[in-house]
Enzyme design. Structure first.
Site, short mmCIF file in Angstrom:
data_model
loop_
_atom_site.label_atom_id
_atom_site.label_comp_id
_atom_site.label_asym_id
_atom_site.label_seq_id
_atom_site.Cartn_x
_atom_site.Cartn_y
_atom_site.Cartn_z
N GLU A 45 0.83 -1.20 0.00
CA GLU A 45 0.00 0.00 0.00
C GLU A 45 0.87 1.26 0.00
O GLU A 45 1.82 1.37 0.79
CB GLU A 45 -0.89 0.05 1.25
CG GLU A 45 -1.88 -1.08 1.37
CD GLU A 45 -2.80 -0.93 2.57
OE1 GLU A 45 -3.79 -1.66 2.64
OE2 GLU A 45 -2.52 -0.06 3.44
N CYS A 46 0.56 2.20 -0.85
CA CYS A 46 1.11 3.55 -0.85
C CYS A 46 2.65 3.55 -0.72
O CYS A 46 3.35 3.25 -1.68
CB CYS A 46 0.45 4.39 0.24
SG CYS A 46 0.53 6.17 -0.09
N GLY A 47 3.20 3.89 0.44
CA GLY A 47 4.65 3.91 0.59
C GLY A 47 5.28 2.56 0.30
O GLY A 47 6.39 2.49 -0.24
N SER B 288 -0.70 -0.70 -4.80
CA SER B 288 -1.34 0.54 -5.25
C SER B 288 -1.22 1.58 -4.14
O SER B 288 -0.69 1.30 -3.06
CB SER B 288 -2.81 0.30 -5.59
OG SER B 288 -3.58 0.14 -4.41
N MET C 134 5.48 2.30 -3.41
CA MET C 134 6.60 3.09 -3.91
C MET C 134 7.91 2.35 -3.74
O MET C 134 8.76 2.34 -4.64
CB MET C 134 6.64 4.43 -3.17
CG MET C 134 5.45 5.33 -3.44
SD MET C 134 5.37 6.74 -2.29
CE MET C 134 6.88 7.61 -2.72
#
Length: 206
Positions: A72-74, A175, A77
């Site tokens: 998720e998110c970080g 995502s 990335m």
């Protein structure tokens, strides 16, 4: 603080034994049958993340072996090929998602969203609509659009805007979406079943 205690409880209720580790401090992933990378601020630690080569290699090896990986998110990335921070410095990340992230001076999105799965994933079937939240200053660019498989059609609850985003393969789902498993325990159950299937495959091979 980016891991809801209730979400972790839902994973345990579904049969998980949780093992915590740090991509910053540990050399490799633990002995596990699935990985979850939650949200955070990898751009603030990207040099240390980039320098931990053994951790990144262990993640790439696990991905190649078919281990279920949810991010998720970080976490999303971190699993891309690189992050460019606010000062324009770029560092290499884990590299299991064929995309690059760049930090922006302004907020890209914040708010509640609905995400409709475009295909079967490690947490849900195609067509499943998931409610969650997005908050990020970064943007993600596929390095090879032909090999980049968006996983969700997002719809912003406040504006109704829709867009495709996220990434998935047979064993990876990542995502910007933040989920709360207590709001949909079926997602946690599906992930654990996927991990159990992977674990059984390892035993059959051995």
């Amino acid at each position: 603080s980016f891991y809801y205690p209730e979400s972790l409880f839902e994973l345990e209720k579904a049969g998980a034994k949780l093992i915590f580790f740090s991509p910053l401090k540990d050399k490799t992933i633990p002995d596990a049958d699935g990985l979850i990378f939650g949200g955070g601020f990898p751009e603030m630690f990207q040099q240390r993340l980039a320098e931990n080569s053994s951790m990144k290699e262990s993640i790439r090896s696990a991905a190649k072996e078919g281990m279920p990986i949810y991010a998720e998110c970080g976490g999303f990335m971190y699993l891309t090929e690189s992050i460019t921070d606010f000062n324009g410095e770029t560092h290499q990340m884990a590299g299991i998602i064929p995309a690059s992230c760049s930090m922006n001076k302004t907020l890209r999105t914040v708010g509640y969203v609905e995400a409709a799965a475009l295909n079967d994933t490690i947490i849900c079937d195609a067509g499943t609509v998931i409610k969650g939240h997005e908050f990020h200053f970064s943007s993600t660019t596929p390095n090879n659009p032909e090999n980049y498989h968006c996983v969700f059609t997002f719809r912003k609850k406040r504006t109704g805007e829709t867009y495709e985003a996220g990434y998935s393969t047979e064993n990876i789902l990542a995502s910007y979406l933040h989920l709360h498993f207590a709001g949909n325990s079926a997602l946690a159950e599906r992930f654990i079943k996927t991990c159990e299937k992977f674990a059984k495959g390892k035993k059959d091979i051995s």
